[in-house]
Design an enzyme around this catalytic site. Structure first.
Site, PDB file in Angstrom:
ATOM      1  N   SER A 229       0.831  -1.197   0.000  1.00 48.03           N
ATOM      2  CA  SER A 229       0.000   0.000   0.000  1.00 48.03           C
ATOM      3  C   SER A 229       0.864   1.245   0.000  1.00 48.03           C
ATOM      4  CB  SER A 229      -0.889   0.027   1.251  1.00 48.03           C
ATOM      5  OG  SER A 229      -0.111   0.316   2.404  1.00 48.03           O
ATOM      6  N   ASP A 230       0.323   2.349  -0.529  1.00 50.41           N
ATOM      7  CA  ASP A 230       0.901   3.629  -0.190  1.00 50.41           C
ATOM      8  C   ASP A 230       0.688   3.811   1.305  1.00 50.41           C
ATOM      9  OD1 ASP A 230       2.133   6.085  -0.366  1.00 50.41           O
ATOM     10  OD2 ASP A 230       0.930   6.782  -2.052  1.00 50.41           O
ATOM     11  N   TRP A 231       1.535   4.608   1.928  1.00 54.08           N
ATOM     12  CA  TRP A 231       1.577   4.666   3.395  1.00 54.08           C
ATOM     13  C   TRP A 231       0.245   5.169   3.958  1.00 54.08           C
ATOM     14  CZ3 TRP A 231       5.094   2.091   1.594  1.00 54.08           C
ATOM     15  CH2 TRP A 231       6.231   1.684   2.270  1.00 54.08           C
ATOM     16  N   GLY A 233      -2.505   3.689   3.179  1.00 52.91           N
ATOM     17  CA  GLY A 233      -3.491   3.506   2.114  1.00 52.91           C
ATOM     18  C   GLY A 233      -4.457   2.359   2.327  1.00 52.91           C
TER      19      GLY A 233
END
Length: 816
Positions: A229-231, A233
């Site tokens: 995931s994006d942080w 996310g």
């Protein structure tokens, strides 16, 4: 450990079976900001991830462990050169190995849908084919060194405004032909070991839960790596049912105990968990983090000189868009004037998570002085560009604890020091590392500062929240700075500032002590960004321009460097204007009127308006040039190297001309109503002439297209080989980029006016004729309609040197 006679898949399955459900779920959320959990009983060490994509920061954001600062992705894309992209990825991988990093979080390959996109500088281009080719080469360069690459952000994350909550409303055809196509080759050709999912939703479903993670990524393209995931996310247990494998950062997150319970109650199948764990273990095996498995690369290829490559890559991406013959500057120059805030405080990179801390940055002023050692070089600022806090110069500050240049930083809990460290800057970020951010309530920093000038000095802090500053034990500042943005990227990496003016005497030291109350409620709990230093004082803008004109008037050559600042191009927010910040347009107009021998270098990562472009002798688009920026610019100015760049995206004459510009959600949605007509495709459809078109760029020599040979017919799933011969008709060796665009006359479906299908850089000596073969996949002639469809009949292949400079047209027939 598993038997050596079993296949890799069987051995991985055996390891998965050894884990409890709690251990499996633990593996799916990060251990901290940058690492995954180790599990000793199966021989698994931690995996360390790090931001890229234009350098590798490492585990801690720390100036004491500097990183190679590569040119921005727009500079890389402007090279149109897959070999440069592969070497760029390799340079990142060498840095990763040096810093113990297993996974590089890059490249960023979202499209330049709108020039207002805040991370435009961090992505490659407006065209999916150019982006796809360069991204795949980058991924290969990284993974050939045994480091995982992570193409991001999957998918349709081409804006920053409300990026956590907005939904991209986009047709399936546009997804397939543009946004997914940009990612596809990184998986099918380069076999990326990881992909990062984006924050936004796609057609109402957040990316970490979206079916697009399975189809086409896994089921059609054969992706077998991890989706990270994006942080922050990952938002829910539902994402564990999707093909989202790792939630970062940790140790907190929405999975954990809740996911264990969801599996036990049948809400999430354990097979879904097992598949995620198996992929994490496969990644660990590939990068050498899992005992009993041979890494994918046992002996990485030797790395080249990173600093020399940075210098070369920036030259290859520099685009010459205007030249009346003044360039290159040959021979001795009696007097040179260098003008512009960015000439002395150059932007080598964009803002946000892509930022790294280089050991040094060669400014244009540095590079020009080094390249012209016998010419007087006079400098004038001309206009203020940079905003916010400027760190105190290292040579002017002393750590009172050890007497060395720098500061002493302390973390306090109820007034008691629980952690301290010596640092070498006054703009500090803790994003990973050992500092006890969660436990401390106050950050305190002290330093001894010796001003180099007398008079009023504006000191300030750059951080949201409560801060105080003392000078020689006198409290001069006590402020509560509002956040200014609810986006964690903007608030954390480009924080607001406040300050006050004091009187100082040159050479007389002052003791500075600052305190900052560490916020406990934060989307990135455990991280901290704080800076203090100099704020711009009261500036007489007219006088700055007048001084610059005076400097320029007596010079033989004037080099003006204009550009953006960290408040204009950064992660966390989109732009609102394509105008250069401050009075830079007025500055260039005044200088050009005073001296016709004015050369302008544009230090911006994405398009800006240049209303004076036809009134100056030459214009170079230099992007964010990396840490060797000044040397690269000097190499181009002096003709030591030819500017090798071509436009990777269209630049407008004025903002109102841009056909696709919207980045602002309306009722939570960004509608991609333009469909497949993005970038130059939209410009061609609108009929409006831009300032600089896609594929355009000048060099220091001239070329002609001699010969193009195209087969008469093609069938679906076939590669069309196009033979091209060109001649360098000028007096110098040079580089040209051959480009092929397709057109479908009288199509039964909506088509672009023309679209890129192949491109290749060529190099030749003066008078030399060279031949090359460009491969055109026939699928690029198709269109998406619940599958790839092929419209039989005649297609035109236009060959030339930009989207409109296409002297050769050939017809090819697509057969059923």
């Amino acid at each position: 450990m598993p038997s050596e006679h079993n296949t890799t898949a069987e051995r991985l399955d055996e390891l998965v079976a050894q884990l409890t459900l709690e251990e499996k779920v633990m593996l799916l959320t990060g251990r901290d900001f940058w690492t995954t959990w180790p599990i000793e009983k199966i021989g698994l060490r931690r995996l360390l991830m790090s931001d890229g994509p234009s350098g590798v920061r490492g585990e801690a954001w720390d100036e004491r462990d500097p990183s190679l600062n590569l040119p921005s992705a727009t500079a890389l894309a402007a090279s149109w050169d897959q070999d440069i992209a592969r070497r760029y990825g390799a340079a990142a991988a060498v840095e990763a190995r040096r810093k113990g990093v297993d996974v590089v979080l890059g490249p960023t390959i979202n499209l330049h849908r709108s020039p207002l996109g805040g991370r435009h500088f961090e992505a490659f281009s407006e065209d999916p084919v150019l982006t796809s080719n360069l991204a795949a080469a980058y991924v290969k360069g990284v993974q050939e060194h045994g480091i995982a690459a992570t193409p991001k952000h999957y998918i349709a994350n081409d804006y920053e405004t409300d990026r956590f909550t907005a939904s991209t409303e986009v047709s399936e055809r546009a997804l397939r032909e543009l946004y997914l196509l940009a990612f596809e080759k990184s998986v099918t050709d380069a076999h990326a070991w990881a992909i990062m999912s984006s924050y936004n939703s796609i057609n109402g479903v957040t990316a970490s839960e979206n079916p697009l993670l399975e189809t086409p990524l896994n089921s059609e393209w054969g992706f077998d790596g991890i989706v990270v995931s994006d942080w922050t996310g990952v938002r829910s247990i539902e994402s564990a049912r999707a093909s989202q494998d790792v939630a970062m950062p940790g140790p907190d997150g929405p999975w954990g105990d809740a996911l264990v319970s969801a599996v036990r109650h049948g809400v999430v199948p354990e097979d879904a968990i097992n598949r995620k764990v198996r992929r994490i273990l496969l990644l660990a095996a590939r990068v050498g983090a899992l005992e009993g498995f041979e890494p994918a690369v046992t002996t990485p290829p030797p790395g080249e000189d990173g600093i020399a490559f940075v210098r070369e890559a920036e030259v290859e991406g520099t685009v010459l868009v205007q030249n009346n013959g003044i360039l290159p500057i040959l021979g001795n120059v009696p007097r040179i004037a260098v003008i512009g805030h960015n000439a002395d405080q150059a932007r080598s990179q964009g803002g946000g998570s892509a930022t790294v801390l280089p050991e040094h940055v060669v400014t244009p002023l540095d590079g020009i002085r080094a390249a012209f050692p016998h010419a007087p070089v006079e400098y004038s600022m001309g206009a203020v560009v940079h905003e916010g806090i400027a760190e105190l110069p290292l040579g002017c500050i002393t750590n009172p604890d050890n007497g060395h240049p720098g500061v002493r930083a302390r973390f306090l809990q109820d007034g008691r020091e629980i952690f301290g460290e010596d640092r070498r800057t006054t703009t500090l970020v803790w994003f990973g590392g050992n500092a006890p951010i969660r436990d401390a309530d106050t950050l305190e920093i002290v330093t001894r500062y010796v001003p180099d000038t007398s008079g009023p000095l504006k000191l300030g802090v750059g951080a949201a929240g409560v801060s105080r500053m003392w000078i020689d034990d006198t409290l001069i500042l006590d402020v509560d700075v509002p956040v200014g943005s609810d986006d964690l990227g903007a608030a954390f990496l480009n924080p607001p500032s406040d300050g006050t003016a004091i009187e100082v005497v040159a050479g007389s030291p002052i003791m500075i002590r600052v305190q900052h109350d560490i916020p406990k409620e934060s989307a990135l709990a455990g991280a901290l960004s704080f800076g203090f230093g100099l704020l711009p004082g009261d500036i007489d803008a007219e006088q700055l321009i007048a001084d610059a004109v005076a400097t320029a008037s007596g010079a033989d050559i004037v080099i003006v460097v204009v550009g953006t600042n960290a408040k204009v191009e950064s992660e966390g927010y989109d732009r609102t204007s394509l105008s250069l910040p401050g009075r830079q347009d007025d500055l260039v107009a005044a200088v050009a009127a005073a001296n016709p021998n004015t050369i302008v270098a544009v230090n911006a990562g994405s398009p800006v308006e240049l209303p004076w472009r036809e009134d100056v002798a030459a214009v170079l688009l230099t992007w964010f040039g990396g840490q060797e920026y000044g040397h690269s610019l000097a190499d181009v100015l002096t003709g030591l190297r030819e500017p090798g760049g071509r436009m990777p995206t269209t630049w407008p004459i004025k903002q109102d001309d841009v056909p696709v510009i919207d980045v602002t959600p309306v009722e939570g949605k960004v509608h991609y109503d333009e469909g497949i007509h993005v970038g130059y495709r939209a410009w061609l459809k609108s009929g409006v002439k831009p300032a600089y078109e896609f594929g355009f760029g000048l060099g220091y020599t001239s070329w002609i297209l001699d010969f193009v040979e195209v087969p008469e017919t093609v069938v679906p799933d076939e590669i069309v080989s196009v033979a091209v011969t060109v001649t360098n008709t000028g007096t110098r060796a040079g580089k040209q980029v051959v480009q092929i665009y397709a057109e479908k006359p009288s199509s039964a479906v909506d088509r672009p006016v023309r679209w890129l299908v192949a491109a290749c850089p060529v190099r030749a000596e003066s008078g030399e004729t060279v031949s090359t073969v460009l491969n055109v996949p026939s699928r690029l002639l198709g269109y998406w309609d619940n599958g790839w469809m092929y419209e039989p009949g005649e297609y035109r292949l236009h060959t030339g040197f930009s989207v409109s400079d296409l002297p050769s047209t050939d017809t090819i027939v697509l057969k059923p």
